[in-house]
Design a protein around this motif. Structure first.
Motif, PDB file in Angstrom:
ATOM      1  N   MET A  11       5.214  32.129  47.729  1.00  0.00           N
ATOM      2  CA  MET A  11       6.604  32.165  47.346  1.00  0.00           C
ATOM      3  C   MET A  11       6.960  30.926  46.550  1.00  0.00           C
ATOM      4  O   MET A  11       6.289  29.924  46.640  1.00  0.00           O
ATOM      5  CB  MET A  11       7.491  32.250  48.593  1.00  0.00           C
ATOM      6  N   ASN A  43       1.488  33.067  45.200  1.00  0.00           N
ATOM      7  CA  ASN A  43       2.131  33.616  46.388  1.00  0.00           C
ATOM      8  C   ASN A  43       1.210  33.505  47.591  1.00  0.00           C
ATOM      9  O   ASN A  43       1.131  34.387  48.410  1.00  0.00           O
ATOM     10  CB  ASN A  43       2.498  35.090  46.166  1.00  0.00           C
ATOM     11  N   THR A  64       3.297  33.809  50.824  1.00  0.00           N
ATOM     12  CA  THR A  64       3.895  35.120  51.002  1.00  0.00           C
ATOM     13  C   THR A  64       2.852  36.178  51.301  1.00  0.00           C
ATOM     14  O   THR A  64       3.085  37.088  52.079  1.00  0.00           O
ATOM     15  CB  THR A  64       4.668  35.520  49.737  1.00  0.00           C
ATOM     16  N   LEU A  68      10.190  47.893  50.860  1.00  0.00           N
ATOM     17  CA  LEU A  68      11.505  47.511  50.351  1.00  0.00           C
ATOM     18  C   LEU A  68      12.347  48.730  49.984  1.00  0.00           C
ATOM     19  O   LEU A  68      13.212  48.661  49.106  1.00  0.00           O
ATOM     20  CB  LEU A  68      11.358  46.570  49.152  1.00  0.00           C
ATOM     21  N   GLN A  83       2.305  39.143  43.429  1.00  0.00           N
ATOM     22  CA  GLN A  83       3.254  40.008  44.129  1.00  0.00           C
ATOM     23  C   GLN A  83       3.020  41.478  43.787  1.00  0.00           C
ATOM     24  O   GLN A  83       3.004  42.341  44.667  1.00  0.00           O
ATOM     25  CB  GLN A  83       4.682  39.621  43.742  1.00  0.00           C
ATOM     26  N   ARG A 118       5.451  43.625  49.954  1.00  0.00           N
ATOM     27  CA  ARG A 118       6.468  42.915  50.744  1.00  0.00           C
ATOM     28  C   ARG A 118       7.343  42.020  49.879  1.00  0.00           C
ATOM     29  O   ARG A 118       8.388  41.544  50.318  1.00  0.00           O
ATOM     30  CB  ARG A 118       5.818  42.091  51.846  1.00  0.00           C
ATOM     31  N   SER A 119       6.939  41.748  48.626  1.00  0.00           N
ATOM     32  CA  SER A 119       7.735  40.927  47.714  1.00  0.00           C
ATOM     33  C   SER A 119       7.719  41.581  46.342  1.00  0.00           C
ATOM     34  O   SER A 119       6.661  41.962  45.843  1.00  0.00           O
ATOM     35  CB  SER A 119       7.160  39.508  47.625  1.00  0.00           C
ATOM     36  N   GLU A 140      13.344  37.572  43.176  1.00  0.00           N
ATOM     37  CA  GLU A 140      12.292  38.019  44.069  1.00  0.00           C
ATOM     38  C   GLU A 140      12.957  38.509  45.347  1.00  0.00           C
ATOM     39  O   GLU A 140      13.645  37.751  46.036  1.00  0.00           O
ATOM     40  CB  GLU A 140      11.289  36.902  44.346  1.00  0.00           C
ATOM     41  N   TYR A 187      12.230  40.046  48.974  1.00  0.00           N
ATOM     42  CA  TYR A 187      11.048  40.058  49.832  1.00  0.00           C
ATOM     43  C   TYR A 187      11.420  40.324  51.282  1.00  0.00           C
ATOM     44  O   TYR A 187      12.558  40.120  51.707  1.00  0.00           O
ATOM     45  CB  TYR A 187      10.265  38.745  49.708  1.00  0.00           C
ATOM     46  N   ARG A 188      10.441  40.799  52.022  1.00  0.00           N
ATOM     47  CA  ARG A 188      10.605  41.054  53.440  1.00  0.00           C
ATOM     48  C   ARG A 188      10.447  39.742  54.200  1.00  0.00           C
ATOM     49  O   ARG A 188       9.338  39.279  54.468  1.00  0.00           O
ATOM     50  CB  ARG A 188       9.592  42.091  53.907  1.00  0.00           C
ATOM     51  N   ASP A 220       7.152  37.476  56.206  1.00  0.00           N
ATOM     52  CA  ASP A 220       6.829  36.265  55.465  1.00  0.00           C
ATOM     53  C   ASP A 220       6.614  35.106  56.446  1.00  0.00           C
ATOM     54  O   ASP A 220       7.144  35.141  57.559  1.00  0.00           O
ATOM     55  CB  ASP A 220       8.010  35.951  54.529  1.00  0.00           C
ATOM     56  N   THR A 275      15.693  40.625  55.010  1.00  0.00           N
ATOM     57  CA  THR A 275      15.320  40.640  53.598  1.00  0.00           C
ATOM     58  C   THR A 275      15.740  39.326  52.953  1.00  0.00           C
ATOM     59  O   THR A 275      16.889  38.897  53.107  1.00  0.00           O
ATOM     60  CB  THR A 275      15.988  41.811  52.871  1.00  0.00           C
TER      61      THR A 275
END
Length: 258
Positions: free
Chosen positions: A1, A26, A29, A72, A131, A137-138, A154, A156-157, A161, A174
Motif C-alpha cells: 500500500m 503492494n 497489502t 469489492l 494490485q 482486495r485492492s 485505491e 481496498y479491503r 489488509d 473498506t
C-alpha cells in the motif's frame, strides 16, 4: 500500500493520500495470499450483524478472481455519482491507458514526497500491476469528474489488509487512499467533497460494509481536517511501519448526522 498521506484541501503544495504503511509496490497489502476456499466464503458472506462502529480503540487482473470483483462487490460496475463538484465516476485503472497519467501525477514533487512512486513509468506500472494481478482486495481507480481524470484512488479491503492488525477491524471494513492529481485542483475543498462522495458510494454499493476507514499521518492536520469535513470521525491512533496515524472512520449508522 502507499505511504503516508498529504493534505486534502488546505494547501496547494500538498496532495492527498490516505495510505497506510509501505512505499513502492503492494508488498504489505498483498503479502498474504487468500485461498480459493476463503475467497469463495468471502463472496458468500453477507456481513456481520455487529453494528458497533469503530470501537476506539472490475478489475483488470490477470488471474480471473480479481476480474470477478467479489472482494469489492464489483467496483467496476458501481457507476457514476453526483457530487457538489460534478459527476464523479470511479473507473478501474488500465495499465496500457492510464500509466502515463498516473506516473505524471506521482512525479509531482509534493506527491512523490509521500507516495514515493516518482521516477520512470515502470515504477508506477509495477505499483498498479501488484494490485491488478492480486486477489482483488485492492483496486486502483481513476476518479473522473465530469469525464475528466482529476484523482487517483485505491479502494481496498481494510479487514484483509495488515492495517487490520493495528485496530479492531470488522468484516468488510473498506479503506480508501486518494490523490488529487492536477495541481490547480488542490487546495479548493475538492478533496473533502470527493472523500465524502466516495465514502458514501462505498456504503451504498457495499451493503456488507458498516464503515469506511482511512489512516492519515497524525501530524497532517490539514488532511485530518479534510476527513472531518467529509463526515469521517477520529477514532484512535495506530502505529504503522512508517508513521503514527489517525484512524478516521465514516460509519454507516452516523452518515446522515455527519
Amino acid at each position: 500500500m502507499p505511504p503516508t498521506d498529504a493534505s486534502t484541501d488546505a494547501s496547494t503544495h500538498l496532495t492527498t493520500d490516505t495510505g497506510t504503511a509501505s512505499a513502492p509496490g503492494n508488498e504489505d497489502t498483498l503479502e498474504l495470499r487468500l485461498t480459493d476456499d476463503f475467497l469463495a466464503l468471502l463472496s458468500e458472506d453477507t456481513g456481520s450483524e455487529d453494528t458497533d462502529p469503530c470501537d476506539g480503540g472490475t478489475g483488470a487482473g490477470q488471474g480471473g478472481r480479481p476480474a470477478n470483483g467479489e472482494l469489492l462487490d464489483h467496483l467496476a460496475d458501481w457507476g457514476p455519482v453526483a457530487t457538489p463538484a460534478g459527476t464523479l465516476h470511479l473507473v478501474p485503472v488500465r495499465l496500457g491507458r492510464d500509466v502515463p497519467l498516473v506516473s505524471r501525477w506521482m512525479n509531482d514533487s509534493a506527491v512523490d514526497s509521500y507516495w514515493k512512486l516518482g521516477g520512470a513509468e515502470d515504477v508506477t506500472a509495477n505499483h498498479l500491476r501488484a494490485q491488478l494481478d492480486g486477489d482483488g482486495r485492492s483496486m486502483p481507480c481513476l476518479g473522473l469528474l465530469n469525464g475528466t481524470p482529476v484523482s487517483y484512488w485505491e479502494i481496498y479491503r481494510a479487514d484483509l489488509d495488515p492495517l487490520a492488525r493495528r485496530y479492531p477491524a470488522r468484516p468488510h471494513d473498506t479503506g480508501i487512499h486518494l490523490l488529487i492529481g492536477p495541481v490547480a485542483q488542490r487546495g479548493r475543498g475538492l478533496g473533502s467533497t470527493l472523500l465524502r462522495a466516495v465514502a458514501d458510494l462505498v456504503l451504498d454499493r457495499r451493503p456488507s460494509c458498516a464503515r469506511v476507514v482511512a489512516e492519515p499521518d497524525l501530524r497532517n492536520f490539514p488532511s485530518i481536517s479534510a476527513f472531518l469535513s467529509a463526515g469521517f470521525r477520529y477514532s484512535t491512533e495506530v502505529d504503522l511501519p512508517d508513521k503514527r496515524a489517525a484512524l478516521m472512520c465514516r460509519d454507516r449508522l452516523l452518515r446522515d448526522l455527519m
